[in-house]
Design a protein around this motif. Structure first.
Motif, short mmCIF file in Angstrom:
data_model
loop_
_atom_site.label_atom_id
_atom_site.label_comp_id
_atom_site.label_asym_id
_atom_site.label_seq_id
_atom_site.Cartn_x
_atom_site.Cartn_y
_atom_site.Cartn_z
N THR A 377 0.83 -1.20 0.00
CA THR A 377 0.00 0.00 0.00
C THR A 377 0.86 1.25 0.00
O THR A 377 0.58 2.22 -0.71
CB THR A 377 -0.92 0.00 1.23
OG1 THR A 377 -1.64 -1.23 1.29
CG2 THR A 377 -1.90 1.16 1.16
N GLN A 414 -11.45 -0.01 8.57
CA GLN A 414 -10.25 -0.51 7.89
C GLN A 414 -10.16 -0.05 6.44
O GLN A 414 -9.65 -0.76 5.58
CB GLN A 414 -10.20 -2.05 7.95
CG GLN A 414 -9.87 -2.61 9.32
CD GLN A 414 -8.50 -2.16 9.81
OE1 GLN A 414 -7.50 -2.36 9.14
NE2 GLN A 414 -8.48 -1.54 10.99
N ARG A 415 -10.65 1.17 6.20
CA ARG A 415 -10.58 1.73 4.85
C ARG A 415 -10.09 3.18 4.96
O ARG A 415 -10.68 3.99 5.68
CB ARG A 415 -11.95 1.67 4.16
CG ARG A 415 -11.89 1.95 2.66
CD ARG A 415 -13.23 1.64 1.99
NE ARG A 415 -13.16 1.77 0.54
CZ ARG A 415 -12.76 0.82 -0.28
NH1 ARG A 415 -12.39 -0.35 0.22
NH2 ARG A 415 -12.71 1.01 -1.59
N THR A 417 -9.50 6.85 3.53
CA THR A 417 -10.03 7.81 2.57
C THR A 417 -9.14 9.06 2.60
O THR A 417 -8.97 9.66 3.66
CB THR A 417 -11.48 8.20 2.89
OG1 THR A 417 -12.29 7.02 2.88
CG2 THR A 417 -12.00 9.20 1.87
N GLY A 451 -8.82 -0.43 -4.50
CA GLY A 451 -9.43 0.80 -4.03
C GLY A 451 -10.14 1.56 -5.13
O GLY A 451 -10.43 1.01 -6.20
N GLU A 467 -9.72 6.09 -2.09
CA GLU A 467 -10.18 5.16 -1.06
C GLU A 467 -9.40 3.87 -1.20
O GLU A 467 -9.37 3.26 -2.27
CB GLU A 467 -11.68 4.90 -1.19
CG GLU A 467 -12.55 6.12 -0.89
CD GLU A 467 -14.03 5.78 -0.89
OE1 GLU A 467 -14.35 4.58 -1.00
OE2 GLU A 467 -14.86 6.70 -0.78
N PRO A 469 -8.37 0.11 0.86
CA PRO A 469 -8.55 -0.80 2.00
C PRO A 469 -7.22 -1.01 2.73
O PRO A 469 -6.16 -1.05 2.09
CB PRO A 469 -9.05 -2.10 1.36
CG PRO A 469 -8.54 -2.05 -0.04
CD PRO A 469 -8.51 -0.60 -0.44
N THR A 474 -7.25 -7.74 1.72
CA THR A 474 -7.57 -7.05 0.48
C THR A 474 -6.44 -6.15 0.02
O THR A 474 -6.29 -5.91 -1.16
CB THR A 474 -8.83 -6.18 0.67
OG1 THR A 474 -8.62 -5.29 1.77
CG2 THR A 474 -10.04 -7.05 0.95
#
Length: 495
Positions: A377, A414-415, A417, A451, A467, A469, A474
Motif C-alpha cells: 500500500t 479498515q478503509r 479515505t 481501491g 479510497e 482498504p 484485500t
C-alpha cells in the motif's frame, strides 16, 4: 635486558584478522596465543596464564561481551586485562557495557598498528611486573608447591573442572557431565539439567532417561559416537537436538573426551554441552532475510521496469525527467520501509517525503491521524502522491503562490479515505484525455490495492478522492509483492 615472555590471547572468528594482529604484535616479542571462538578462548584460559586478552566484540555463538562476562565470573580472571576490538560504531552505552564486563580499553577498526602495540605493551609490562612482585612475595610458597607437584597437579585438575562448571552455570547455556564407563554412573552439573529442562530432584540420569529427551532423528548419531570410543576415538563433537518435557526443541553442540587407563581401555568419558538454539534461530532469520531481500529486490526491479516501459513523453528530456521523478518516489518509500524493517510506513511520512523537493511556505495544509500502511500500500500510494504533486506543481494550485492545497485523510472500517483539494490556482479545465500519470494512478489504486480513485476537475481546482482498504486480505496478501496484473493494467491505461 631479557625478560620473560608473557602470553597474549588473540580471540577472533576471522583467520585473516588474527593473522593481521599477529603481524602487528610480533615486534613485542611476546607469546601470541590464538583462539578462533569464545569457547576455544575459555579452554585456553583454563590451561594457560594470560597477560592480556584482545577480543573481537562481534563473534558467533559467544560475542565479546558474553565472553568477558564469563571470564569475570571467576576470581582467577577478575584482573586479567581485556581489550575489545570493534568494527562497528560503538555508542557510549556499548562502551559502558564493555567496561562493566571488565574491558580496560577499546580499539576501533581499522586498527592503527602503533596504537595497538602501545596498548598491548603497557598491559603486558604491567602483568610482568605484577608477576615478578608476586614471585618475590610468595617465594617460600613456590618452593613448597614445587615439592608437592603431584598433589598440586591433582588439585589443579579439580579446580579446572570446577571452573568449567562455574562458567557453564554463569552463562546459563552450558553444562558439563561425566560418565563412568566402567560402573555406568553419570554426573550432571546444574547447567546440564537446565539445558535439558529437568530437575535433579526428579530426574534420574541414566541412558534410558537421557535417550528419551533426545530428538528421535538424532539418537542414532549419538549411538555411533559412543561406539567410536570403543574403536579408539578419544574425542568427539556433534550437534544434536533435545526434546524438553515441556515440548520445546533445543539445539545443542556436545563435546566429549575419553580418559583411558594404562592399557588404553576407556574408563571415563567427560563432556560439555552448549545450548546453541539462539544461534540456530539467528541463522534461520538470516537465511529468511536473505530470501526476503532477494524477493523485494526483484519486486522493485519489476516495478521500475514498468515505470520505464510505460512512461510516455514527446521529448527525451521530458521522458528522463518523468522517469527519474517516479523512480525517486519509489526510492524514497523504499528508504522509509527499510528503516522499519519492511513492517510498514506512516502515511504522513510519505507525504512529507513528497513535499521535500518543494519550497511552498504555508500553501499546504495537512490533517489526519497516524496511519501505518503495509509495504504494498505504501509503495502504490507513494507513486500516486508523486503524480498528484507533480501535476499540481506543473499545472495546478502549487504552480502559483496564490494556490492552496489541503490534504486530509481518515480511517473508517479498515478503509483509508484521502481527500486532495486544490484552490486558488490557475483556472482548471477538464482534460480532454487523461495523461499517463492519471491513468497509472487509477490503475494502481484500483487494480493493485482494490481501491477507488475519483477526480473532479472543478474550475477553482482539482478535487481528488482516494479510497484504499487497509486490511491484509484485500490490501496485500504478501507484503512487498509487486502484482504483475497491475503492470498489465497500466499498459492498457497507457495504450
Amino acid at each position: 635486558m631479557d625478560h620473560e615472555k608473557v602470553n597474549i590471547l588473540l580471540v577472533d572468528d576471522q583467520p585473516a584478522k588474527l593473522l593481521a594482529y599477529e603481524v602487528i604484535l610480533k615486534e613485542l616479542g611476546e607469546n601470541l596465543v590464538i583462539a578462533s571462538s569464545g569457547r576455544e578462548a575459555l579452554e585456553v584460559l583454563l590451561k594457560t596464564e594470560i597477560a592480556v586478552i584482545l577480543v573481537d566484540v562481534c563473534m558467533p555463538e559467544l560475542d565479546g561481551f558474553e565472553l568477558a562476562a564469563m571470564i569475570r565470573e571467576h576470581p582467577r580472571f577478575q584482573k586479567t586485562a581485556m581489550i575489545f576490538i570493534s568494527a562497528i560504531q560503538v555508542s557510549d552505552l556499548d562502551r559502558l557495557r564493555g567496561y562493566e564486563m571488565g574491558a580496560v580499553d577499546y580499539v576501533p577498526v581499522p586498527v592503527v598498528p602503533e596504537v595497538l602495540r602501545a596498548k598491548i605493551k603497557v598491559f603486558a609490562e604491567l602483568y610482568r611486573k605484577t608477576r615478578e612482585l608476586e614471585r618475590l612475595n610468595h617465594e617460600l610458597e613456590d618452593r613448597v608447591r614445587a615439592r608437592t607437584a603431584e598433589l598440586e597437579n591433582s588439585t589443579a585438575k579439580l579446580r579446572e573442572s570446577e571452573q568449567r562448571r562455574s562458567m557453564a552455570i554463569a552463562a546459563g547455556k552450558m553444562g558439563s557431565w561425566d560418565w563412568d564407563w566402567i560402573s555406568g554412573d553419570w554426573m550432571w552439573d546444574e547447567g546440564q539439567y537446565r539445558i535439558f529442562g529437568v530437575s535433579p530432584d526428579s530426574f534420574a540420569v541414566n541412558p534410558a532417561n537421557v535417550q528419551a529427551l533426545l530428538h528421535p532423528d538424532d539418537v542414532e548419531q549419538l549411538r555411533k559416537a559412543i561406539a567410536e570410543f570403543n574403536k579408539g576415538t578419544r574425542a568427539y563433537e556433534t550437534e544434536f537436538r533435545i526434546l524438553r518435557p515441556d515440548g520445546e526443541v533445543r539445539w545443542c553442540v556436545g563435546t566429549a573426551a575419553a580418559t583411558v587407563d594404562d592399557s588404553g581401555r576407556v574408563v571415563r568419558v567427560s563432556g560439555v554441552t552448549v545450548d546453541i538454539t539462539e544461534r540456530k534461530r539467528a541463522e534461520e532469520r538470516q537465511n529468511l532475510l536473505a530470501r526476503e531481500v532477494d524477493h523485494r529486490a526483484k519486486n522493485a526491479l519489476a516495478l521500475a521496469q514498468s515505470i520505464v516501459r510505460l512512461t510516455r513523453a514527446d521529448e527525451v528530456k521530458a521522458y528522463v525527467s518523468a522517469v527519474e521523478g517516479r523512480i525517486n518516489a519509489l526510492a524514497r518509500v523504499h528508504t522509509i520501509l527499510s528503516l522499519s524493517s519492511w513492517q510498514g510506513a506512516e502515511l504522513s511520512r510519505l507525504i512529507d517525503e513528497e513535499l521535500a523537493p518543494y519550497s511552498l511556505g504555508g500553501q499546504i495544509v495537512l490533517a489526519g491521524p497516524e496511519v501505518q500502511l503495509m509495504p504494498t500500500t505504501a509503495q502504490t500510494l507513494a507513486l500516486a502522491l508523486h503524480e498528484l504533486f507533480t501535476n499540481s506543481a506543473k499545472y495546478g494550485a502549487l504552480s502559483t503562490r496564490s494556490g492552496r492545497l489541503a490534504i486530509g485523510w481518515q480511517v473508517e472500517d479498515q478503509r483509508l479515505t484521502l481527500n486532495w483539494e486544490e484552490t486558488g490556482g490557475p483556472l482548471v479545465m477538464p482534460p480532454k484525455s487523461r495523461g499517463f500519470g492519471t491513468r497509472s494512478l487509477l490503475a494502481s489504486v484500483e487494480s493493485q490495492l482494490g481501491g477507488q480513485a475519483q477526480f473532479d476537475w472543478r474550475a477553482e481546482g482539482l478535487l481528488c478522492r482516494l479510497e484504499v482498504p487497509l486490511t491484509r486480505k484485500t490490501a496485500a496478501t504478501v507484503p512487498g509483492k509487486f502484482d504483475p496484473a497491475s503492470a498489465s493494467e497500466l499498459q492498457r491505461a497507457s495504450g
